[in-house]
Design a protein around this motif. Structure first.
Motif, PDB file in Angstrom:
ATOM      1  N   UNK A   6       0.919  -1.192   0.003  1.00  0.00           N
ATOM      2  CA  UNK A   6      -0.047  -0.045  -0.172  1.00  0.00           C
ATOM      3  C   UNK A   6       0.794   1.343   0.186  1.00  0.00           C
ATOM      4  N   UNK A   7       0.719   2.042  -1.081  1.00  0.00           N
ATOM      5  CA  UNK A   7       1.403   3.323  -0.915  1.00  0.00           C
ATOM      6  C   UNK A   7       0.534   4.590  -0.991  1.00  0.00           C
ATOM      7  N   UNK A  72       3.717  -2.600   3.723  1.00  0.00           N
ATOM      8  CA  UNK A  72       3.996  -4.097   3.191  1.00  0.00           C
ATOM      9  C   UNK A  72       3.002  -4.859   4.121  1.00  0.00           C
ATOM     10  N   UNK A  73       1.963  -5.732   3.755  1.00  0.00           N
ATOM     11  CA  UNK A  73       1.302  -6.658   4.501  1.00  0.00           C
ATOM     12  C   UNK A  73       0.653  -5.876   6.003  1.00  0.00           C
ATOM     13  N   UNK A  74       0.361  -4.600   5.534  1.00  0.00           N
ATOM     14  CA  UNK A  74      -0.150  -3.955   6.551  1.00  0.00           C
ATOM     15  C   UNK A  74       0.638  -3.156   7.547  1.00  0.00           C
ATOM     16  N   UNK A  78       8.847   1.157   7.970  1.00  0.00           N
ATOM     17  CA  UNK A  78      10.105   1.411   8.801  1.00  0.00           C
ATOM     18  C   UNK A  78      10.020   0.357   9.924  1.00  0.00           C
ATOM     19  N   UNK A  79       9.149  -0.539   9.920  1.00  0.00           N
ATOM     20  CA  UNK A  79       9.105  -1.616  11.097  1.00  0.00           C
ATOM     21  C   UNK A  79       9.431  -2.985  10.334  1.00  0.00           C
ATOM     22  N   UNK A  85      14.574  -7.944   1.205  1.00  0.00           N
ATOM     23  CA  UNK A  85      14.555  -9.169   0.868  1.00  0.00           C
ATOM     24  C   UNK A  85      13.092  -9.615   0.461  1.00  0.00           C
ATOM     25  N   UNK A  86      12.165  -8.801   1.126  1.00  0.00           N
ATOM     26  CA  UNK A  86      10.808  -8.968   0.625  1.00  0.00           C
ATOM     27  C   UNK A  86      10.319  -8.191  -0.473  1.00  0.00           C
TER      28      UNK A  86
END
Lengths: 317, 356, 298
Positions: A6-7, A72-74, A78-79, A85-86
């Motif tokens: 999600x951007x 990414x994935x919700x 930053x976290x 890698x993903x």
């Protein structure tokens, strides 16, 4: 269902020239937002200067956007410690993106060595598996990039991208530097990898004719702003934005040879300047523009999953 | 110029005993490296008439640009012109001395390149560069040169010629620079223009404008044009006739409409099929040619397309096919032992569907 | 299909092999390499090659001419100097000093130059500006003058002279490294190495250095000849090696008063310097061509 990537409203500007007093900045991306679902391909289409490569750099976290958030994935970027890698990236020209002084094996080994603690044989297995997935034999592992053809080089770049089991791959003009006969192979491979490994692709291109072959959704960028976004079929068959229509008309098609492409609005070729202050970015080249277009940045309108940023969108045929 | 009329004019230009403007015959170019000779282009034949656009299509390394450089007499070390003849307007260009050629070529033949930014001299203004060309080839005084430059800039569709002449190349966009290059190329009313990938570096919207411009200039001046490109969709757009090159050889030479309807060489057919088109069905695998083109120097016996060809038979591996003229079907030639017909095409379609 | 085999072989070479193939075809550069190799071997095996101890004085044979001149003495085929020492032996031993010092000086300058230049190129910002201005100041002072100042501060000795020369050579390496690092940092392969997790020194040594080695190698060979010249010049001025060390510059200076009666005592060390410098310059030029990717073998 939440989107995989999600951007939200990212913007980026670069400092262009620093004089003695103060520096000027140039806005490259403004307010770009999109969602990419798992196992889908989103094509970002734009011409030179549209900010599409800048967008790629933000998404793979090579750079930090000035504002806006990405998830990414919700989870916010930053976290995520293993983001690199993903979310992986493939560049335009394999001759430039593969280190000429390293063997293929060393190139593929890089991410594994840096990110994961694996034994030599585990690494070997992964390397040979990913070579196989991109349709290359183990023998290629000992070669140097310059010994490979353009198509093989781009396959190596893809092997390097998939080796860490990514969820998203950003392909920046990944087939533009290839010969036609090889381009088709690579496009097929992208679709195969998507189907086999279930990853999503952000496919950045200037070539709209490639888009309808592989993409599910298409996002049209002009001068760093979103012009139109929606399902491929809708956008390509009934474009709402005048710029998208212009792009589609400009593509010479082989479907009906003898049909000349007509350069629609050759008002003046030098008119591709950007407006000062808030206005539609496409103002100067737009055949439909009127005084309202020059007064504000057109808001993004949602017409049945088909987003468009144009005041004239509804009225035009 | 309306869309319909230009289609008409292209289809009506069927050659009937044509007076050839340019005739390239058995042109071969080698490159030398470490005492070895590597053939880049091997006995290439093609020709062009006045008012006709001949597209030379091929992938990288097919020798399409080298052929054009050879026509212009621009082959430099380590390249060597091994053999061949280039007849232009009845004159053998390769027989001229380099000095005679420069003088003759500048007026009659000109060339534009892929990267307008690198073809223009960055340290002179647009005006200086155009008038310099005029100074070399036309007998005009200062004021006449300036006026002619304004006319030329106007002719290539730049809206403010006076301002444009005062600008430097870096101040113009790629498309504008390409327009300037075209203006310089047509400054002496050449009868033949060689365009080497003139739109490859440009955005699609700009490409459409440049193609439009080239087409209208060509029709207005009845100019012959050799249009070199790797992009078949551009070919369908601008060319009357197509020369397909593969690995240094011409494999097919054919009028455009017929080429797209009924390619005879397996390579041409494969190229056409692998193009993503507006009608490509989403998420259906594209047709792709297996393998990759041979590298320079990797010259094999037999047909050069043998290893990638779907129709190859045993003798294709041993014997090299010749480029054979088919006089019955409107002057087309193909380098294949088993040229494709409608029937074979149909077979492949069926095969394809069963795969999908 | 032997023809096809031979012409494709260039594709199967590793980058360094390809460089060697290109280098080999350059006859003059190969000659430079050969001469340097001969000099190095003779320096290493000096004790086996020389006919006399380089310090031994044959007081009855002063200023004997070399073998081609009248009055030459058997056993001293390049003649003797003013104290009766064998010229040939002194020159061979001199090669040890000159070559070893050349290598040491260049290695030192290379090591620190690359480190400083890479920091400047990778970190950018204020640090880069400070480093660059410092290097500009060093480059603004004539090299030999700067070396003299440094030696004057440290005291005249061979080691101090070597230190001084390597400091003088440092800015070239810093600037070359920085410029090369900055160009490479924006290239796609470096970006993808970053995405693959290479950072800092790892990125420098594994990704950047192999790709910027070409200009550094060339600069090293050219600096090598500069180092030899500077060391000889300092020796000649009495600031480097001290007599009776048979260093080439010192040999030159200690015999310059005999230039009219015994010209060979000056010419021969001069010639030795000339040959070494020329050979390493030729090697450097050849390497520059061989390492340049723009000069394609095909």
């Amino acid at each position: 269902m939440t989107a995989l990537l999600e951007v939200n409203n990212i913007s980026k500007s670069y400092q262009v020239s620093s004089r003695l007093f103060g520096a000027t900045t140039e806005s490259i991306l403004s307010d770009v937002s999109f969602e990419l679902e798992s196992g889908k391909i989103l094509a970002v289409v734009g011409e030179s200067g549209s900010g599409k490569s800048t967008l790629a750099r933000q998404v793979v976290k090579l750079e930090q956007p000035d504002s806006g958030e990405m998830f990414l994935d919700g989870k916010p970027y930053v976290s995520i410690p293993d983001l690199h890698q993903r979310v992986r990236m493939i560049f335009q020209n394999p001759a430039a993106s593969l280190n000429p002084r390293k063997r293929v094996y060393q190139l593929l080994e890089g991410p594994l060595k840096n990110y994961r603690n694996l034994s030599r044989s585990e690494r070997d297995d992964l390397i040979f598996q990913s070579l196989e997935k991109v349709g290359l034999s183990n023998e290629q592992a000992q070669r140097y990039p310059h010994m490979l053809s353009g198509g093989q080089g781009q396959r190596i770049a893809m092997a390097r991208a998939i080796i860490s089991g990514p969820q998203v791959i950003v392909a920046d003009e990944a087939v533009s530097a290839l010969d036609v006969s090889v381009q088709a192979q690579i496009l097929n491979l992208i679709m195969d990898l998507r189907d086999d490994m279930g990853m999503s692709w952000l496919f950045i291109t200037h070539d709209i004719s490639v888009v309808n072959v592989i993409a599910d959704t298409v996002l049209v960028l002009y001068a760093g702003r979103m012009m139109e976004m929606g399902p491929v079929k809708q956008v390509l068959e009934s474009p709402l934005h005048p710029y998208t229509r212009k792009l589609l008309q400009s593509v010479p098609g082989v479907d009906s040879p003898g049909n000349e492409v007509v350069a629609v609005d050759v008002k003046s070729a030098s008119d591709d300047t950007l407006p000062e202050g808030p206005a539609c970015a496409y103002l100067a080249r737009c055949p439909l523009a009127d005084k309202y277009c020059a007064e504000c940045v057109p808001p993004m309108m949602n017409l049945d999953k088909h987003l468009v940023a144009c005041l004239k969108a509804v009225k035009s045929p | 110029m309306s869309n319909e009329s230009s289609v008409m004019s292209r289809q009506s230009s069927v050659r009937k005993n044509p007076p050839f403007l340019l005739k390239v015959k058995n042109l071969s170019v080698d490159f030398r490296s470490h005492g070895k000779s590597i053939s880049a282009v091997e006995s290439v034949n093609y020709d062009a008439c006045a008012g006709e656009t001949v597209a030379v299509v091929g992938e990288s390394g097919s020798g399409k640009s080298v052929t054009a450089l050879a026509i212009m007499g621009l082959i430099r070390k380590p390249g060597i012109l091994r053999s061949g003849m280039v007849k232009f307007d009845g004159k053998d260009l390769l027989a001229l001395s380099s000095r005679q050629r420069r003088k003759y070529m500048g007026r009659n033949l000109s060339m534009i390149f892929q990267e307008p930014a690198t073809s223009l001299n960055p340290s002179f203004s647009i005006g200086q560069q155009i008038t310099e060309v005029l100074k070399l080839h036309e007998n005009l005084n200062h004021a006449q040169r300036h006026n002619r430059a304004l006319d030329l800039i106007n002719e290539v569709g730049i809206s403010d010629p006076v301002k444009c002449l005062k600008l430097w190349p870096h101040q113009l966009s790629g498309g504008m620079n390409q327009r300037v290059m075209i203006a310089m190329a047509i400054s002496c009313n050449p009868s033949l223009l060689i365009a080497d990938e003139p739109t490859t570096a440009l955005d699609v919207t700009v490409q459409a404008q440049i193609l439009d411009l080239l087409r209208s200039l060509q029709q207005k001046n009845n100019m012959g044009m050799i249009f070199i490109t790797h992009d078949l969709s551009v070919v369908s757009n601008i060319a009357h006739r197509v020369v397909v090159m593969y690995a240094g050889q011409v494999v097919e030479n054919c009028p455009t409409t017929e080429l797209f309807q009924q390619p005879q060489h397996p390579y041409t057919e494969a190229l056409l099929k692998s193009l993503p088109t507006k009608n490509s069905y989403k998420n259906k695998r594209l047709y792709s040619i297996k393998g990759s083109p041979p590298k320079a120097g990797e010259r094999l016996s037999g047909c050069r397309f043998y290893s990638r060809c779907n129709y190859a038979k045993n003798n294709c591996r041993e014997e090299s096919p010749k480029l054979i003229n088919d006089l019955q079907s409107n002057y087309r030639a193909v380098r294949c032992f088993y040229p494709l017909t409608n029937a074979t095409n149909h077979m492949l379609d069926l095969f394809d569907d069963s795969l999908a | 299909m032997s023809k096809a085999d031979t012409s494709t072989e260039i594709y199967d070479l590793t980058p360094w092999q390809e460089t060697w193939v290109k280098f080999r075809t350059n006859r003059i550069a190969a000659l430079g390499l050969l001469v340097l190799l001969i000099l190095i071997i003779s320096a290493i095996f000096a004790p086996l090659l020389v006919t006399h101890d380089p310090h031994e004085q044959f007081t009855d044979i002063l200023l004997a001419p070399p073998f081609w001149a009248d009055g030459s003495q058997s056993g001293f085929f390049l003649g003797t100097d003013d104290l009766g020492r064998d010229m040939f032996s002194r020159l061979i031993y001199g090669a040890r000093y000159s070559l070893f010092l050349g290598f040491a000086i260049v290695s030192l300058a290379l090591f620190f130059g690359v480190a400083i230049g890479a920091i400047a190129g990778m970190k950018r910002g204020l640090l880069e500006t400070v480093i660059l201005r410092l290097m500009d100041i060093m480059l603004a002072i004539p090299a030999i003058l700067l070396a003299i100042v440094i030696v004057a501060l440290l005291g005249a000795s061979l080691m101090n002279a070597a230190m001084a020369v390597s400091i003088v050579l440092l800015p070239h390496f810093v600037r070359i490294t920085r410029a090369a690092v900055i160009t490479e940092m924006n290239k796609d392969y470096v970006l993808s190495a970053k995405l693959d997790g290479s950072r800092g020194w790892k990125l420098l040594f594994q990704t950047l250095l192999p790709n910027i080695s070409a200009p550094l190698i060339v600069q090293s060979t050219l600096s090598f000849s500069n180092a030899i010249l500077d060391i000889a010049a300092l020796g000649f001025l009495g600031l480097g090696a001290q007599p009776p060390t048979p260093e080439w510059g010192t040999l030159l200076s200690s015999s310059r008063e005999f230039i009219e009666v015994a010209p060979w005592t000056v010419t021969l060390p001069g010639l030795a310097i000339l040959i070494t410098v020329l050979a390493s310059n030729l090697l450097g030029d050849g390497l520059r061509d061989a390492l340049d990717p723009r000069i394609d073998p095909l």
